[in-house]
Design a protein around this motif. Structure first.
Motif, mmCIF file in Angstrom:
data_model
loop_
_atom_site.group_PDB
_atom_site.id
_atom_site.type_symbol
_atom_site.label_atom_id
_atom_site.label_comp_id
_atom_site.label_asym_id
_atom_site.label_seq_id
_atom_site.Cartn_x
_atom_site.Cartn_y
_atom_site.Cartn_z
ATOM 1 N N SER A 1 3.058 28.166 -38.048
ATOM 2 C CA SER A 1 1.894 27.277 -38.171
ATOM 3 C C SER A 1 2.296 25.836 -38.458
ATOM 4 C CB SER A 1 0.971 27.775 -39.284
ATOM 5 O OG SER A 1 1.568 27.599 -40.559
ATOM 6 N N GLU A 2 3.565 25.621 -38.815
ATOM 7 C CA GLU A 2 4.047 24.266 -39.094
ATOM 8 C C GLU A 2 4.349 23.483 -37.820
ATOM 9 O OE1 GLU A 2 4.235 22.832 -42.119
ATOM 10 O OE2 GLU A 2 3.301 24.657 -42.903
ATOM 11 N N GLY A 3 4.337 24.181 -36.683
ATOM 12 C CA GLY A 3 4.558 23.503 -35.401
ATOM 13 C C GLY A 3 5.908 22.822 -35.335
ATOM 14 N N GLU A 4 5.911 21.553 -34.958
ATOM 15 C CA GLU A 4 7.161 20.802 -34.810
ATOM 16 C C GLU A 4 7.860 20.563 -36.143
ATOM 17 O OE1 GLU A 4 8.637 19.939 -31.920
ATOM 18 O OE2 GLU A 4 7.040 21.135 -31.020
ATOM 19 N N GLU A 5 7.154 20.788 -37.248
ATOM 20 C CA GLU A 5 7.734 20.594 -38.584
ATOM 21 C C GLU A 5 8.371 21.866 -39.130
ATOM 22 O OE1 GLU A 5 7.865 17.577 -40.038
ATOM 23 O OE2 GLU A 5 6.988 16.881 -38.157
ATOM 24 N N ILE A 6 8.527 22.879 -38.290
ATOM 25 C CA ILE A 6 9.043 24.159 -38.775
ATOM 26 C C ILE A 6 10.439 24.025 -39.383
ATOM 27 C CG2 ILE A 6 9.959 24.845 -36.505
ATOM 28 C CD1 ILE A 6 9.216 27.738 -37.236
ATOM 29 N N GLY A 7 11.279 23.179 -38.820
ATOM 30 C CA GLY A 7 12.628 22.997 -39.352
ATOM 31 C C GLY A 7 12.596 22.467 -40.775
ATOM 32 N N SER A 8 11.805 21.422 -40.997
ATOM 33 C CA SER A 8 11.678 20.854 -42.336
ATOM 34 C C SER A 8 11.072 21.870 -43.295
ATOM 35 C CB SER A 8 10.805 19.600 -42.296
ATOM 36 O OG SER A 8 11.400 18.597 -41.501
ATOM 37 N N HIS A 9 10.085 22.612 -42.798
ATOM 38 C CA HIS A 9 9.432 23.604 -43.642
ATOM 39 C C HIS A 9 10.422 24.685 -44.076
ATOM 40 C CE1 HIS A 9 6.052 25.904 -45.218
ATOM 41 N NE2 HIS A 9 6.544 26.979 -44.619
ATOM 42 N N LEU A 10 11.226 25.165 -43.137
ATOM 43 C CA LEU A 10 12.200 26.205 -43.464
ATOM 44 C C LEU A 10 13.256 25.696 -44.444
ATOM 45 C CD1 LEU A 10 12.693 28.032 -40.064
ATOM 46 C CD2 LEU A 10 11.739 28.970 -42.168
ATOM 47 N N LYS A 11 13.605 24.431 -44.349
ATOM 48 C CA LYS A 11 14.550 23.873 -45.325
ATOM 49 C C LYS A 11 13.957 23.876 -46.722
ATOM 50 C CE LYS A 11 17.467 21.104 -42.283
ATOM 51 N NZ LYS A 11 18.005 19.756 -41.959
ATOM 52 N N ALA A 12 12.663 23.628 -46.824
ATOM 53 C CA ALA A 12 11.998 23.673 -48.133
ATOM 54 C C ALA A 12 11.960 25.108 -48.660
ATOM 55 C CB ALA A 12 10.585 23.106 -48.032
ATOM 56 N N VAL A 13 11.572 26.054 -47.793
ATOM 57 C CA VAL A 13 11.493 27.456 -48.210
ATOM 58 C C VAL A 13 12.847 27.962 -48.675
ATOM 59 C CG1 VAL A 13 11.040 29.819 -47.449
ATOM 60 C CG2 VAL A 13 9.533 27.972 -46.703
ATOM 61 N N THR A 14 13.874 27.728 -47.851
ATOM 62 C CA THR A 14 15.196 28.250 -48.207
ATOM 63 C C THR A 14 15.800 27.526 -49.399
ATOM 64 O OG1 THR A 14 16.210 26.852 -46.485
ATOM 65 C CG2 THR A 14 15.715 29.141 -45.906
ATOM 66 N N SER A 15 15.440 26.280 -49.624
ATOM 67 C CA SER A 15 15.939 25.580 -50.812
ATOM 68 C C SER A 15 15.477 26.289 -52.078
ATOM 69 C CB SER A 15 15.466 24.125 -50.822
ATOM 70 O OG SER A 15 16.089 23.386 -49.798
ATOM 71 N N TYR A 16 14.198 26.653 -52.122
ATOM 72 C CA TYR A 16 13.683 27.386 -53.284
ATOM 73 C C TYR A 16 14.282 28.784 -53.364
ATOM 74 C CZ TYR A 16 10.021 23.834 -53.945
ATOM 75 O OH TYR A 16 9.331 22.670 -54.192
ATOM 76 N N LEU A 17 14.314 29.482 -52.235
ATOM 77 C CA LEU A 17 14.851 30.849 -52.211
ATOM 78 C C LEU A 17 16.306 30.869 -52.638
ATOM 79 C CD1 LEU A 17 14.788 33.875 -51.468
ATOM 80 C CD2 LEU A 17 15.266 33.193 -49.090
ATOM 81 N N HIS A 18 17.090 29.962 -52.098
ATOM 82 C CA HIS A 18 18.520 29.950 -52.402
ATOM 83 C C HIS A 18 18.793 29.570 -53.850
ATOM 84 C CE1 HIS A 18 19.588 29.512 -47.853
ATOM 85 N NE2 HIS A 18 19.092 30.691 -48.165
ATOM 86 N N GLN A 19 17.969 28.681 -54.400
ATOM 87 C CA GLN A 19 18.128 28.350 -55.812
ATOM 88 C C GLN A 19 17.817 29.564 -56.671
ATOM 89 O OE1 GLN A 19 19.270 25.184 -56.768
ATOM 90 N NE2 GLN A 19 19.634 26.289 -58.656
ATOM 91 N N ALA A 20 16.793 30.317 -56.299
ATOM 92 C CA ALA A 20 16.454 31.537 -57.030
ATOM 93 C C ALA A 20 17.607 32.528 -56.995
ATOM 94 C CB ALA A 20 15.194 32.178 -56.433
#
Length: 261
Positions: A72-91
Motif C-alpha cells: 500500500s506504500e506504492g513507490e515508497e515501499i523501499g523507505s517503508h521497509l527500511k523503517a519496519v526493519t530498523s525497528y525489527l532489527h533493533q528488537a
C-alpha cells in the motif's frame, strides 16, 4: 505498557510477549515492529523480568511481513521497509544481546520474518502443529529479521540455502531434526511446558546465562586461542560475582542455589 500489536505480561519473573494480530496471522507491520522494539527494550531493562517468552496469539506464531500493508506504500515501499526493519532489527538485537534467556514458543506457522524471529531465540519449543518456512525467495525478496545470520548457524549454509531457494516447508519434527527447534510438544501442552521451562530459567543465574550467550555468539569469529582467552576472562569474572559466589557456596553446602537474592 500500552500496546495493541504486541502484548507483554510479567509472571514469576518471566516476560511473556505475544504477537497480537491474530486476524492477520500475526503479520509484522510498522506498528508491530515498533512495539516489539519497545517491548524488547523494556524486557532488557526491567529487573522483574529474568527470562523472556515470545509466542503468537491464536493458532499462529507469525506469517512474516504484512505484504498488504507494504504494498500500500506504492513507490515508497523501499523507505517503508527500511523503517519496519530498523525497528525489527533493533528488537532482535536487544533479544540476542540481553542477559535474559529468550525462548521462542512457536504455536503455529512461523514464516518469513516469523521464522527469522524464532531462529533468533536462544531456545525454541514448538507445537506439533507448527510449520516453518522462509518464504522470501518465493516472492522475490531476501531474508530480514536476522534470518541470514542465525539460520546458517543453526542448520549450515547448504541447508539454509535449500530453505531459501526452494521455500521448503518444515513440520515441527523436521525442524527439530534440522536443529531449529529444541523440543516438539503436543499442542495442548505447549503453553504449560514452555511456561515451566521459562520459570525455571528465571530462577537461574541470569548474568551467567548472558555471558554464555556472548561466548557462543563470538565463537565462530574467534581463533581457538582468542576464544579460550575470553572463556578465561568470563570464568574469572563470574566466579567473583554474587551469582558465582552463591553457586559455589550452594554446591559446597549441598543446597539449592538462590540466584534471586
Amino acid at each position: 505498557m500500552e500496546n495493541n500489536h504486541v502484548l507483554l505480561e510479567v509472571k514469576n519473573y518471566v516476560g511473556i510477549i505475544t504477537l497480537n494480530r491474530p486476524e492477520a496471522g500475526n503479520a509484522l507491520d510498522l506498528q508491530m515492529a515498533k512495539e516489539l522494539m519497545d517491548v524488547a527494550i523494556h524486557c532488557s531493562e526491567n529487573d522483574n523480568i529474568r527470562a523472556v517468552m515470545i509466542t503468537g496469539a491464536s493458532n499462529k506464531f507469525s506469517v512474516g511481513g504484512d505484504l498488504k500493508s507494504f504494498a500500500s506504500e506504492g513507490e515508497e515501499i523501499g523507505s517503508h521497509l527500511k523503517a519496519v526493519t530498523s525497528y525489527l532489527h533493533q528488537a532482535i538485537s536487544y533479544f540476542a544481546r540481553m542477559n535474559k534467556p529468550v525462548i521462542g514458543v512457536v504455536n503455529g506457522v512461523a514464516a518469513g520474518a516469523g521464522m527469522s524471529l524464532a531462529c533468533a531465540c536462544d531456545l525454541v519449543y514448538a507445537s506439533d502443529q507448527a510449520k516453518f518456512v522462509m518464504a522470501y525467495n518465493k516472492i522475490g525478496l531476501t531474508p530480514d529479521g536476522s534470518g541470514s545470520y542465525f539460520l546458517p548457524r543453526l542448520v549450515g549454509i547448504r541447508r539454509a540455502l535449500e530453505l531459501m531457494y526452494t521455500n521448503k516447508l518444515l513440520d515441527a519434527n523436521e525442524a527439530k531434526e534440522w536443529g531449529i527447534v529444541n523440543q516438539v510438544i503436543e499442542d495442548e501442552q505447549l503453553a504449560a511446558v514452555a511456561t515451566e521451562v521459562c520459570e525455571s530459567l528465571a530462577q537461574g543465574p541470569m548474568n551467567a546465562f548472558g555471558a554464555t550467550k556472548k561466548l557462543f555468539s563470538h565463537s565462530l569469529q574467534e581463533s581457538l586461542e582468542s576464544q579460550m582467552a575470553m572463556e578465561t576472562d568470563y570464568l574469572a569474572e563470574r566466579a567473583t560475582s554474587p551469582e558465582g559466589k552463591e553457586g559455589i557456596s550452594a554446591f559446597l553446602e549441598k543446597r539449592q542455589a538462590n540466584f534471586l537474592k
